[in-house]
Design an enzyme around this catalytic site. Structure first.
Site, mmCIF file in Angstrom:
data_model
loop_
_atom_site.group_PDB
_atom_site.id
_atom_site.type_symbol
_atom_site.label_atom_id
_atom_site.label_comp_id
_atom_site.label_asym_id
_atom_site.label_seq_id
_atom_site.Cartn_x
_atom_site.Cartn_y
_atom_site.Cartn_z
ATOM 1 N N TRP A 10 0.813 -1.227 0.000
ATOM 2 C CA TRP A 10 0.000 0.000 0.000
ATOM 3 C C TRP A 10 0.838 1.266 0.000
ATOM 4 C CZ3 TRP A 10 -4.408 -1.022 4.136
ATOM 5 C CH2 TRP A 10 -5.148 -2.144 3.735
ATOM 6 N N LYS A 11 2.131 1.134 0.191
ATOM 7 C CA LYS A 11 3.026 2.304 0.200
ATOM 8 C C LYS A 11 2.478 3.388 1.132
ATOM 9 C CE LYS A 11 4.562 0.965 -4.358
ATOM 10 N NZ LYS A 11 5.075 1.335 -5.660
ATOM 11 N N GLU A 97 11.997 1.705 -3.984
ATOM 12 C CA GLU A 97 11.775 3.081 -3.510
ATOM 13 C C GLU A 97 12.640 3.365 -2.278
ATOM 14 O OE1 GLU A 97 7.497 2.828 -3.357
ATOM 15 O OE2 GLU A 97 7.473 2.841 -5.549
ATOM 16 N N GLY A 234 1.388 -2.901 -6.325
ATOM 17 C CA GLY A 234 1.303 -1.587 -5.692
ATOM 18 C C GLY A 234 -0.055 -0.969 -5.977
ATOM 19 N N GLY A 235 -0.111 -0.100 -6.987
ATOM 20 C CA GLY A 235 -1.316 0.674 -7.304
ATOM 21 C C GLY A 235 -2.604 -0.148 -7.333
HETATM 22 P P1 PGA Z 1 3.041 -0.937 -8.892
HETATM 23 O O1 PGA Z 1 4.051 -1.105 -7.658
HETATM 24 O O2 PGA Z 1 2.204 -2.187 -8.952
HETATM 25 O O3 PGA Z 1 2.228 0.288 -8.565
HETATM 26 O O4 PGA Z 1 3.871 -0.772 -10.116
HETATM 27 C C1 PGA Z 1 4.678 -2.326 -7.385
HETATM 28 C C2 PGA Z 1 5.592 -2.192 -6.190
HETATM 29 O O5 PGA Z 1 6.214 -1.127 -6.047
HETATM 30 O O6 PGA Z 1 5.722 -3.106 -5.357
#
Ligand code: PGA
Length: 251
Positions: A10-11, A97, A234-235
């Site tokens: 979920w960042k 990241e 992620g998204g």
């Molecule tokens: P994303 O991110 O699916 O939004 O590309 C993947 C991740 O960073 O784990």
């Protein structure tokens, strides 16, 4: 047979109310799912509430990072045991990241993985090349270094608590997925490297996830690749509907 894993990262999204709504919707959408390990990785502040809501659910909870010390004067850090205390069974380590924005080196990644496993967590260990490295034909060299340094000094028993996540940096959050062939080629390389470093039986059992713009419409063709055992999303993990339809990739 390797059990597939679908993990949602979920960042820096979702405060308490949104997080609880998301897991509530998700649990009801995936209650029929069997033989897939489902993991969500919310931000630290909502780990406890999310875990409480999922207490009788098969969905596991992961931290997005951890420090390598258990306690001490380390303002702002969260230890592996604190994650366990909040109900986590997994932790993401070495996400690109963190490597790019927070100065995370292979050495730090290694310390974190070792501390996490020592505490009883499963580490979701992320690796992947940048676009520049891919264009310079450096993909395998980069993966080779990240893996060797990241898991340095891990015993075969400790390796059983590692899930690898291959995430080409140029595919994260960009809408560009690696082609199925590019992803498979890297996954096969990673598995061969683990076989060389440990054994072919350990390499056969280890799960390697693909990450980078995974969506409901590209998950199936990724999952049929022989060395792709799941996804780090992620998204598309931020809405219950899209994450659930990724989890339902077999339907
Ligand atoms: P994303 O991110 O699916 O939004 O590309 C993947 C991740 O960073 O784990």
């Amino acid at each position: 047979m390797r059990m597939p894993v679908i993990a949602g990262n979920w960042k820096l999204f979702k405060k308490t109310a949104e997080a609880l709504q998301l897991v509530q919707e998700l649990s009801s959408l995936v209650k029929d799912v069997e033989d897939i390990e489902i993991i969500v990785a919310p931000s630290f502040t909502v780990l406890g509430p999310v875990r409480s809501l999922l207490f009788d659910s098969p969905i596991s909870v992961a931290g997005q990072d951890c420090f390598w010390e258990e306690e001490g004067p380390y303002t702002g850090e969260v230890s592996p045991n604190m994650l366990i205390d909040a109900g986590c069974s997994h932790v993401i380590i070495g996400h690109s990241e963190r490597r790019q924005l927070f100065d995370e080196t292979d050495e730090k990644v290694n310390k974190k993985i070792r501390a996490a496993i020592r505490a009883g967590l499963t580490a979701i260990f992320c690796i992947g090349e940048t676009l520049q490295e891919r264009e310079a034909d450096q993909t395998f060299t980069v993966l080779n270094t990240q893996i060797k340094k990241g898991i340095e000094n891990l015993s075969p028993d400790e390796m059983k608590h590692v899930i690898l996540a291959y995430e080409p940096v140029w595919a994260i959050g960009t809408g560009k997925t690696a082609t199925d062939e590019q992803a498979q080629e890297s996954h096969a390389f990673i598995r061969r490297l683990i076989a060389e470093l440990y054994s072919s039986s350990l390499a056969d059992g280890i799960r390697i996830l693909y990450g980078g713009s995974v969506k409901p419409d590209n998950i199936r063709s990724l999952m049929v690749q022989p060395d792709i055992d799941g996804a780090l999303v992620g998204g598309a993990s931020l809405t219950a509907e899209s994450f659930a339809s990724i989890i339902h990739f077999r339907k």
